[in-house]
Scaffold this active site. Structure first.
Site, PDB file in Angstrom:
ATOM      1  N   LYS A  73      -4.086 -45.758 -11.953  1.00 11.78           N
ATOM      2  CA  LYS A  73      -3.329 -46.709 -11.625  1.00 11.78           C
ATOM      3  C   LYS A  73      -2.275 -46.891 -13.114  1.00 11.78           C
ATOM      4  CE  LYS A  73      -1.951 -50.931 -10.507  1.00 11.78           C
ATOM      5  NZ  LYS A  73      -2.269 -51.874  -9.767  1.00 11.78           N
ATOM      6  N   ASP A 100       0.661 -47.783  -6.544  1.00 12.75           N
ATOM      7  CA  ASP A 100       0.054 -49.576  -6.164  1.00 12.75           C
ATOM      8  C   ASP A 100       0.296 -49.443  -4.352  1.00 12.75           C
ATOM      9  OD1 ASP A 100       3.096 -49.580  -5.559  1.00 12.75           O
ATOM     10  OD2 ASP A 100       2.519 -51.214  -7.415  1.00 12.75           O
TER      11      ASP A 100
END
Length: 211
Positions: free
Chosen positions: A122, A140
């Site tokens: 991420k 996320d």
């Protein structure tokens, strides 16, 4: 797959119209600052990170200065952020690796980024897209929640979700689509009591008015 691609394209157009200014909400002025801010943002709001980073970056504006920092001093500058002790270790150690292995610069590839302390896919995707303008779709909690509600995937495993969304979108749209889902999740599609009546996607969403 073709139907999902068409849905993803339609959703992207709607979200672009709803959020024409969608962007990374962390404050930064260089790939290095973005990398550090994103590491600090784990399990923490962008607002709290943005409140702490001006003083941090004033004291340590680049990898070389942060690499030489004393850990207690770094901890003191970010103590308002959750999990600050572990994050302080990660950012100092990351800076040291940047200096020793990358000439003080942030690398531009996934493998090198995820090898840094505190950096997962991420964070790496955030840096690739927002720091270097390269394809990168950050997954996320908002992307997981909103994308699943929209019926774009069924998995809740971030790597699988990233691959699924990448297959539905053009690479040049990966990063923006991530921001669009994040903005929508923060403003409309909340974890509890989503505002379906105000949602620009409610006629396209299989979960509308059902959560």
């Amino acid at each position: 797959m073709a139907n999902l691609r068409r849905r993803a394209s339609a959703l992207t157009k709607r979200l672009r119209k709803a959020y024409p200014d969608a962007h990374c909400e962390l404050d930064f002025s260089s790939p290095f600052q973005l990398l550090i801010a994103t590491i600090l943002s784990a399990q923490c709001t962008d607002k709290s990170v943005n409140a702490a980073t001006p003083a941090l970056f004033k004291a340590y504006p680049d990898a070389r200065s942060l690499a030489q920092a004393l850990l207690p001093e770094v901890e003191a500058r970010i103590k308002s952020i959750g999990l600050f002790r572990g994050k302080a270790r990660n950012i100092v150690n990351t800076a040291r690796i940047l200096v020793s292995e990358h000439g003080g610069r942030v690398p531009k590839n996934m493998d090198a980024l995820v090898a840094l302390p505190g950096v997962g896919r991420k964070t790496a995707n955030v840096v690739l897209f927002n720091g270097f303008g390269m394809p990168g779709l950050a997954v996320d909690t908002h992307v997981l929640r909103v994308g699943k509600r929209l019926g774009l995937f069924s998995s809740q495993e971030p790597v699988e979700v990233e691959k699924a969304l990448n297959a539905l979108l053009k690479p040049e749209d990966w990063g923006l689509f991530s921001h669009l889902l994040i903005w929508h999740g923060r403003r409309i599609c909340a974890a509890r009591s989503p505002s379906c009546g105000a949602c620009a996607l409610n006629d396209l969403c299989p979960s509308a008015f059902k959560v």
